[in-house]
Design an enzyme around this catalytic site. Sequence first.
Site, PDB file in Angstrom:
ATOM      1  N   ARG A   8      12.172   1.706  -7.210  1.00  0.00           N
ATOM      2  CA  ARG A   8      11.774   0.593  -6.251  1.00  0.00           C
ATOM      3  C   ARG A   8      12.417  -0.989  -6.657  1.00  0.00           C
ATOM      4  NH1 ARG A   8       5.537  -0.617  -4.755  1.00  0.00           N
ATOM      5  NH2 ARG A   8       5.297  -0.290  -6.814  1.00  0.00           N
ATOM      6  N   ARG A  18      -0.437  -8.779  -3.644  1.00  0.00           N
ATOM      7  CA  ARG A  18      -1.759  -8.093  -3.498  1.00  0.00           C
ATOM      8  C   ARG A  18      -2.181  -8.195  -2.166  1.00  0.00           C
ATOM      9  NH1 ARG A  18      -2.366  -5.734  -8.464  1.00  0.00           N
ATOM     10  NH2 ARG A  18      -1.952  -7.180 -10.112  1.00  0.00           N
ATOM     11  N   GLU A  27      -9.330   3.538  -5.410  1.00  0.00           N
ATOM     12  CA  GLU A  27      -8.504   2.238  -4.963  1.00  0.00           C
ATOM     13  C   GLU A  27      -8.742   2.146  -3.192  1.00  0.00           C
ATOM     14  OE1 GLU A  27      -4.155   1.959  -6.018  1.00  0.00           O
ATOM     15  OE2 GLU A  27      -3.746   1.836  -3.906  1.00  0.00           O
TER      16      GLU A  27
END
Length: 317
Positions: free
Chosen positions: A112, A180, A291
């Site tokens: 990535r 984020r 999560e």
Amino acid sequence: MEICELQRSETPMWVRRLMDRPDASRRWQVSGLRASSVERGAFSLTEIVLPNARAMSPDVFRGEVQRAYELALETLSACRASHAVRWWNFVPGINRDAGDGLDWYMVFNAGRHAAMQRRYGANEFGRQLATASGVGSHGDDFVVQVLGSTRPGQPLENPRQIPAYNYSESYGPLPPCFARATGLGHAEHDAMRGTLLIGGTASIVGEKTQHLGNIDGQMEETLRNMAHLLAAGCGAAAEDRVLRHIEEVRVYVVRQEDRAGIIDALAARMTGLKRMEVIHADLCRPCLLVEVEAVTGPGLLASMNQRGAAGQRLATA
């Protein structure tokens, strides 16, 4: 509140509603990669599937992840809604040993990172990266999905955490590449204007996992991180009450015995919640137990354009 159990790698329901009855859609294959793209109004959704990724060697997987990301970015750039605002990644066997002290999440990050650096340049990460989630998949395919917009979103960082793209080599030779959260603050976003898209959030402070083996502690730290992200986006105090602005949530649960307690904790604290999706999945670190990703109601960030300088400061901290 609606609670939905999901078993496979699919985009959240809020995205599927957003892309319902698309203006255009297509599917094709490129050298073994399966690709699809749909467009509707101010948004696009691209998905790239790398079949049988679980059977690949780490070196081959890294190169194929880079190729999948480059195809996703190339496809996105051809859409009217060409700015990435949200990514989802489903990595088969995410915690498997890849040799040389690496696991498969670190190998994924290397692929990535190479694609993102080629597209944006390492110095632009803080201004260009959208928020993301990266979790394990019980299937054999690697899947990456990206939501695009006609206008760029505003990347936001959590002041309690080191930006992921600045992580130390303790978490792999090349760091994760995501913000984020991403704010949608432009008129072209229509019903999503003023929405904050919060990416995969867990019990991490700085760059270190907190409350090892303690699901209650990890849940509390995760909610604290989400409150700080919301506060950073809308200029409010980082208090529990800001969590009421969250309307959609997806939670990834590692241990099935923790499921009921996690659901109860989210429902009790996110009093404005309309829908919760629950997925059993391994996470990017074996020590993480939960999560959470989330979407706020529209209008939360209505004045974000007037706070652009503050938002940029957060994004590059």
